[in-house]
Write a protein that holds these residues in place. Sequence first.
Motif, PDB file in Angstrom:
ATOM      1  N   MET A 182     -14.452   3.532 -23.597  1.00 28.36           N
ATOM      2  CA  MET A 182     -15.214   3.766 -24.293  1.00 28.36           C
ATOM      3  C   MET A 182     -14.498   4.897 -25.277  1.00 28.36           C
ATOM      4  N   TYR A 183     -14.335   5.934 -25.235  1.00 31.64           N
ATOM      5  CA  TYR A 183     -13.488   6.568 -25.701  1.00 31.64           C
ATOM      6  C   TYR A 183     -11.959   7.281 -25.559  1.00 31.64           C
ATOM      7  N   GLY A 184     -11.491   6.400 -24.584  1.00 34.74           N
ATOM      8  CA  GLY A 184     -10.002   5.647 -24.789  1.00 34.74           C
ATOM      9  C   GLY A 184      -9.716   6.967 -23.080  1.00 34.74           C
ATOM     10  N   GLU A 185      -8.692   6.329 -22.754  1.00 42.20           N
ATOM     11  CA  GLU A 185      -8.474   6.508 -21.175  1.00 42.20           C
ATOM     12  C   GLU A 185      -8.530   8.480 -21.016  1.00 42.20           C
ATOM     13  N   ALA A 186      -8.065   9.215 -21.918  1.00 41.22           N
ATOM     14  CA  ALA A 186      -7.068  10.530 -21.784  1.00 41.22           C
ATOM     15  C   ALA A 186      -8.828  11.291 -22.724  1.00 41.22           C
ATOM     16  N   VAL A 187      -9.667  10.936 -22.963  1.00 40.12           N
ATOM     17  CA  VAL A 187     -11.070  11.152 -22.975  1.00 40.12           C
ATOM     18  C   VAL A 187     -12.334  11.344 -22.066  1.00 40.12           C
TER      19      VAL A 187
ATOM     20  N   ARG B 239     -10.410  10.258 -18.867  1.00 39.53           N
ATOM     21  CA  ARG B 239     -10.139  11.318 -17.461  1.00 39.53           C
ATOM     22  C   ARG B 239     -10.354  13.033 -17.938  1.00 39.53           C
ATOM     23  N   LEU B 240     -10.610  13.328 -19.354  1.00 40.36           N
ATOM     24  CA  LEU B 240     -10.994  14.963 -19.297  1.00 40.36           C
ATOM     25  C   LEU B 240     -12.586  14.542 -18.326  1.00 40.36           C
ATOM     26  N   ILE B 241     -13.535  14.118 -19.005  1.00 41.02           N
ATOM     27  CA  ILE B 241     -14.514  14.099 -18.888  1.00 41.02           C
ATOM     28  C   ILE B 241     -15.091  13.639 -17.177  1.00 41.02           C
ATOM     29  N   ARG B 242     -14.420  13.243 -16.751  1.00 39.79           N
ATOM     30  CA  ARG B 242     -14.034  12.810 -15.000  1.00 39.79           C
ATOM     31  C   ARG B 242     -13.246  14.072 -14.546  1.00 39.79           C
ATOM     32  N   GLU B 243     -12.775  14.711 -15.235  1.00 42.79           N
ATOM     33  CA  GLU B 243     -12.247  15.810 -14.281  1.00 42.79           C
ATOM     34  C   GLU B 243     -13.246  17.363 -14.309  1.00 42.79           C
ATOM     35  N   PHE B 244     -14.207  17.388 -15.677  1.00 43.74           N
ATOM     36  CA  PHE B 244     -15.458  17.925 -15.647  1.00 43.74           C
ATOM     37  C   PHE B 244     -16.121  17.799 -15.174  1.00 43.74           C
TER      38      PHE B 244
ATOM     39  N   GLY C 180     -22.802  17.961 -14.584  1.00 41.35           N
ATOM     40  CA  GLY C 180     -22.902  16.463 -14.352  1.00 41.35           C
ATOM     41  C   GLY C 180     -22.104  15.745 -15.491  1.00 41.35           C
ATOM     42  N   GLN C 181     -22.813  14.836 -15.498  1.00 38.72           N
ATOM     43  CA  GLN C 181     -21.772  13.622 -16.511  1.00 38.72           C
ATOM     44  C   GLN C 181     -22.489  13.853 -18.259  1.00 38.72           C
ATOM     45  N   ARG C 182     -23.424  14.438 -18.602  1.00 39.52           N
ATOM     46  CA  ARG C 182     -23.916  14.731 -20.059  1.00 39.52           C
ATOM     47  C   ARG C 182     -23.066  16.074 -20.286  1.00 39.52           C
ATOM     48  N   THR C 183     -22.746  16.509 -19.467  1.00 36.66           N
ATOM     49  CA  THR C 183     -21.935  18.209 -19.600  1.00 36.66           C
ATOM     50  C   THR C 183     -20.947  18.231 -20.113  1.00 36.66           C
ATOM     51  N   ALA C 184     -20.051  16.732 -18.344  1.00 37.29           N
ATOM     52  CA  ALA C 184     -19.341  16.985 -19.024  1.00 37.29           C
ATOM     53  C   ALA C 184     -18.624  16.259 -20.041  1.00 37.29           C
ATOM     54  N   GLU C 185     -18.933  15.566 -20.689  1.00 35.12           N
ATOM     55  CA  GLU C 185     -18.951  14.686 -21.784  1.00 35.12           C
ATOM     56  C   GLU C 185     -19.327  16.539 -23.217  1.00 35.12           C
ATOM     57  N   ARG C 186     -19.822  16.299 -23.308  1.00 34.34           N
ATOM     58  CA  ARG C 186     -20.017  18.269 -24.101  1.00 34.34           C
ATOM     59  C   ARG C 186     -19.446  19.040 -23.971  1.00 34.34           C
ATOM     60  N   LEU C 187     -18.453  18.676 -23.129  1.00 34.81           N
ATOM     61  CA  LEU C 187     -17.461  19.950 -22.402  1.00 34.81           C
ATOM     62  C   LEU C 187     -16.062  19.104 -23.095  1.00 34.81           C
ATOM     63  N   THR C 188     -15.645  17.978 -23.179  1.00 35.47           N
ATOM     64  CA  THR C 188     -14.613  17.018 -23.127  1.00 35.47           C
ATOM     65  C   THR C 188     -14.550  17.709 -25.046  1.00 35.47           C
TER      66      THR C 188
END
Length: 205
Positions: free
Chosen positions: A1-6, A8-13, A20-28
């Motif tokens: 949805m946000y593009g591969e690079a974004v 990927r960073l969410i996955r790494e976090f 969790g998912q929400r925090t990973a998205e917020r950090l990204t």
Amino acid sequence: MYGEAVERLIREFKRLPGIGQRTAERLTFHIVQGSEREGLALADAIRAVKEKARPCAECFTVSERSPCEICSDPRRDPRVLCVVERPTDVLAMEKSGGYKGRYHVLLGAVNLLEGVEPHDLTIDALAERVRQDDRIEEVILATNPTFDGDATALHLRAALEPLGVRMTRLARGLPAGGSLEFASKAILAEALEGRRDYQERRRPS
Ligand SMILES: [Zn+2]
């Protein structure tokens, strides 16, 4: 949805503990929206830590040199060894100011639900260290006052008992279920001061 690079960073976090998912998205998104300089500084800091910091060969705490500053400091008392779960606990003990001995870091605590077994920790290395270094008179079992920390202390006792070294456990002034890391300096110093013998209870003969 946000593009591969974004993505990927969410996955790494998300692979980091406690994220969790929400925090990973917020950090990204924080990084995406922040300046390039800030984002790259974070990437550089991670790279530097992976290149320079490693476990001390003696005590397993994290340091840029091995043996670490504490292990190689001749002023530290070689007769006392304080066994803690994590490098952050070493920091907490150091801040309490009351401890002048050396450390051994287990790199975790026994947790069978999460698949952490005694042999995943540095217990064998600890037993070997106590066996080799006859200056060690006392081992303080300073694992956290939690279910996992108590279970780990029992395993440590079983591993060290045959070596005939004195074992102590921090006094119960520490809040149960808490961790050394978050205990106040005063409480930690008191728990250290009031430590008790932690031997197998023997029947009176
Ligand atoms: Zn060390």
